[in-house]
Design a protein around this motif. Sequence first.
Motif, PDB file in Angstrom:
ATOM      1  N   TYR A 154     -20.481  -5.401  -4.605  1.00  0.00           N
ATOM      2  CA  TYR A 154     -19.491  -6.086  -5.434  1.00  0.00           C
ATOM      3  C   TYR A 154     -19.109  -7.430  -4.826  1.00  0.00           C
ATOM      4  N   ASN A 155     -18.675  -8.333  -5.703  1.00  0.00           N
ATOM      5  CA  ASN A 155     -17.936  -9.499  -5.245  1.00  0.00           C
ATOM      6  C   ASN A 155     -16.526  -9.036  -4.906  1.00  0.00           C
ATOM      7  N   THR A 156     -15.922  -9.647  -3.904  1.00  0.00           N
ATOM      8  CA  THR A 156     -14.607  -9.187  -3.459  1.00  0.00           C
ATOM      9  C   THR A 156     -13.646 -10.353  -3.244  1.00  0.00           C
ATOM     10  N   LEU A 157     -12.367 -10.059  -3.436  1.00  0.00           N
ATOM     11  CA  LEU A 157     -11.293 -11.022  -3.153  1.00  0.00           C
ATOM     12  C   LEU A 157     -10.111 -10.222  -2.623  1.00  0.00           C
ATOM     13  N   ARG A 158      -9.738 -10.467  -1.380  1.00  0.00           N
ATOM     14  CA  ARG A 158      -8.616  -9.736  -0.796  1.00  0.00           C
ATOM     15  C   ARG A 158      -7.302 -10.292  -1.328  1.00  0.00           C
ATOM     16  N   LEU A 159      -6.459  -9.411  -1.815  1.00  0.00           N
ATOM     17  CA  LEU A 159      -5.157  -9.816  -2.333  1.00  0.00           C
ATOM     18  C   LEU A 159      -4.182 -10.042  -1.172  1.00  0.00           C
ATOM     19  N   PRO A 160      -3.157 -10.868  -1.378  1.00  0.00           N
ATOM     20  CA  PRO A 160      -2.314 -11.305  -0.253  1.00  0.00           C
ATOM     21  C   PRO A 160      -1.364 -10.245   0.297  1.00  0.00           C
ATOM     22  N   VAL A 161      -1.113  -9.157  -0.424  1.00  0.00           N
ATOM     23  CA  VAL A 161      -0.167  -8.144   0.039  1.00  0.00           C
ATOM     24  C   VAL A 161      -0.931  -6.890   0.442  1.00  0.00           C
ATOM     25  N   ASP A 162      -0.630  -6.358   1.634  1.00  0.00           N
ATOM     26  CA  ASP A 162      -1.230  -5.113   2.097  1.00  0.00           C
ATOM     27  C   ASP A 162      -0.295  -3.938   1.785  1.00  0.00           C
ATOM     28  N   ASN A 163      -0.823  -2.731   1.929  1.00  0.00           N
ATOM     29  CA  ASN A 163      -0.041  -1.520   1.712  1.00  0.00           C
ATOM     30  C   ASN A 163       0.361  -0.909   3.048  1.00  0.00           C
ATOM     31  N   ARG A 164       1.640  -0.593   3.193  1.00  0.00           N
ATOM     32  CA  ARG A 164       2.114   0.069   4.405  1.00  0.00           C
ATOM     33  C   ARG A 164       2.339   1.543   4.110  1.00  0.00           C
ATOM     34  N   TYR A 240       2.139   4.995  -0.064  1.00  0.00           N
ATOM     35  CA  TYR A 240       2.406   3.584   0.199  1.00  0.00           C
ATOM     36  C   TYR A 240       3.881   3.251  -0.045  1.00  0.00           C
ATOM     37  N   GLU A 241       4.337   2.225   0.626  1.00  0.00           N
ATOM     38  CA  GLU A 241       5.694   1.725   0.419  1.00  0.00           C
ATOM     39  C   GLU A 241       5.814   1.036  -0.938  1.00  0.00           C
ATOM     40  N   ASN A 242       6.976   1.123  -1.529  1.00  0.00           N
ATOM     41  CA  ASN A 242       7.361   0.373  -2.737  1.00  0.00           C
ATOM     42  C   ASN A 242       6.697   0.840  -4.026  1.00  0.00           C
ATOM     43  N   ILE A 243       6.177   2.070  -4.086  1.00  0.00           N
ATOM     44  CA  ILE A 243       5.630   2.541  -5.357  1.00  0.00           C
ATOM     45  C   ILE A 243       6.373   3.773  -5.889  1.00  0.00           C
ATOM     46  N   VAL A 244       7.308   4.298  -5.122  1.00  0.00           N
ATOM     47  CA  VAL A 244       8.153   5.403  -5.573  1.00  0.00           C
ATOM     48  C   VAL A 244       9.606   4.933  -5.554  1.00  0.00           C
ATOM     49  N   ASN A 245      10.375   5.302  -6.555  1.00  0.00           N
ATOM     50  CA  ASN A 245      11.784   4.947  -6.620  1.00  0.00           C
ATOM     51  C   ASN A 245      12.559   5.674  -5.520  1.00  0.00           C
ATOM     52  N   VAL A 246      13.070   4.903  -4.558  1.00  0.00           N
ATOM     53  CA  VAL A 246      13.876   5.485  -3.487  1.00  0.00           C
ATOM     54  C   VAL A 246      15.268   4.841  -3.475  1.00  0.00           C
ATOM     55  N   SER A 247      15.759   4.477  -4.650  1.00  0.00           N
ATOM     56  CA  SER A 247      17.110   3.933  -4.756  1.00  0.00           C
ATOM     57  C   SER A 247      18.116   5.022  -4.388  1.00  0.00           C
ATOM     58  N   PRO A 248      19.363   4.644  -4.072  1.00  0.00           N
ATOM     59  CA  PRO A 248      20.354   5.642  -3.626  1.00  0.00           C
ATOM     60  C   PRO A 248      20.540   6.827  -4.560  1.00  0.00           C
ATOM     61  N   ASP A 249      20.366   6.626  -5.868  1.00  0.00           N
ATOM     62  CA  ASP A 249      20.556   7.737  -6.809  1.00  0.00           C
ATOM     63  C   ASP A 249      19.283   8.528  -7.072  1.00  0.00           C
ATOM     64  N   SER A 250      18.173   8.176  -6.403  1.00  0.00           N
ATOM     65  CA  SER A 250      16.907   8.873  -6.637  1.00  0.00           C
ATOM     66  C   SER A 250      16.820  10.200  -5.891  1.00  0.00           C
ATOM     67  N   ILE A 262      -1.890   0.444   7.875  1.00  0.00           N
ATOM     68  CA  ILE A 262      -1.971  -0.554   6.808  1.00  0.00           C
ATOM     69  C   ILE A 262      -3.300  -0.427   6.067  1.00  0.00           C
ATOM     70  N   ASP A 263      -3.260  -0.555   4.735  1.00  0.00           N
ATOM     71  CA  ASP A 263      -4.463  -0.618   3.900  1.00  0.00           C
ATOM     72  C   ASP A 263      -4.503  -1.942   3.152  1.00  0.00           C
ATOM     73  N   PRO A 264      -5.665  -2.590   3.096  1.00  0.00           N
ATOM     74  CA  PRO A 264      -5.779  -3.814   2.287  1.00  0.00           C
ATOM     75  C   PRO A 264      -5.932  -3.483   0.802  1.00  0.00           C
ATOM     76  N   ASN A 265      -5.706  -4.478  -0.037  1.00  0.00           N
ATOM     77  CA  ASN A 265      -5.957  -4.399  -1.479  1.00  0.00           C
ATOM     78  C   ASN A 265      -7.030  -5.421  -1.820  1.00  0.00           C
ATOM     79  N   ILE A 266      -8.112  -4.979  -2.422  1.00  0.00           N
ATOM     80  CA  ILE A 266      -9.261  -5.852  -2.637  1.00  0.00           C
ATOM     81  C   ILE A 266      -9.659  -5.819  -4.113  1.00  0.00           C
ATOM     82  N   LEU A 267      -9.666  -6.983  -4.746  1.00  0.00           N
ATOM     83  CA  LEU A 267     -10.170  -7.115  -6.104  1.00  0.00           C
ATOM     84  C   LEU A 267     -11.694  -7.136  -6.049  1.00  0.00           C
ATOM     85  N   ILE A 268     -12.338  -6.319  -6.895  1.00  0.00           N
ATOM     86  CA  ILE A 268     -13.800  -6.289  -6.910  1.00  0.00           C
ATOM     87  C   ILE A 268     -14.309  -6.496  -8.336  1.00  0.00           C
ATOM     88  N   TRP A 269     -15.514  -7.061  -8.450  1.00  0.00           N
ATOM     89  CA  TRP A 269     -16.207  -7.190  -9.728  1.00  0.00           C
ATOM     90  C   TRP A 269     -17.712  -7.205  -9.454  1.00  0.00           C
TER      91      TRP A 269
END
Length: 291
Positions: A154-164, A240-250, A262-269
């Motif tokens: 695949y062609n690849t492009l690494r996105l600027p934000v990683d997953n923690r 991963y961080e920031n994909i589940v609602n962890v607000s005070p009322d959750s 850490i995991d990278p995010n890579i766009l592929i085509w």
Amino acid sequence: MDIRVLHYFVAVAQEQNFSRAAQIVHVSQPALSRQIADLETELGVHLFNRRHRQVSLTQEGHYLLERAQEIIGLVDKTTYNLQKQAVVSGTLDIGAGESIAIKTVMQTIQQIIHQYPEIHVNLHSGDADTIQNKLDSGILEFGVIMGRRQLDNYNTLRLPVDNRWGVIMRADEQLALKETIQPSDLIGRPLLSSKQAIQRGIFQEWAAGLFDQLNFIGTYNLIFNASLLVKTGACIALTYENIVNVSPDSGLVFRPLTPQLIDPNILIWSKNRQLPNVSQLFLTTLQQAIK
């Protein structure tokens, strides 16, 4: 097997009645029945269980219905894209898992559909295997792969934000008092993780000699349903961080792993297919946004 007959087959499968299907596809009922019979002869299988006034799909029929809908969708999309070359329009199909990194992709999509209202977007959710399979079959133009995988085809492009990586747990867990979670904190606790993370063995490296003492009771594909199980107190989930609602009322909290994982995010085509105009526009706009 031509596309017209596949349309006939899908109509019968959806209506479960030859007469109603014939009205939808604008052919006579005898002609429709003959076309379906010829298709069954060509394939060497029975596609329908026939009753007096109603038909139902056989196992082979269910399989063909799923494939036929994908084929028809791909043909319709290709035809639409070819017919719309005079203006910037078409359909963009993108697949991805769950990650905050997709925000960059969505901002790019917002930018191009605001500028070119005739562009349509289909978003497909799934794990990396699902996304790659759909990309290889031509259903998708782009996929976002999370984590490190073999991507030579695949062609690849690494996105600027990683997953923690971290864990989500009930807010009333004793472990929630800690700011970070180390391998020894998880010993003896029931754990869920994504199936692909387990297959990749990333936690073996992270936990080192303590991995064999970790109790993985199951896996998930996408995290939402897993988070509902976590809310019951049945387990803790690695995610991963920031994909589940962890607000005070959750009722849930997130704590990152230490050592940090850490995991990278890579766009592929695909390297083997030329991108249509709308896909090239998306890629160029995304590359500019990243720069």
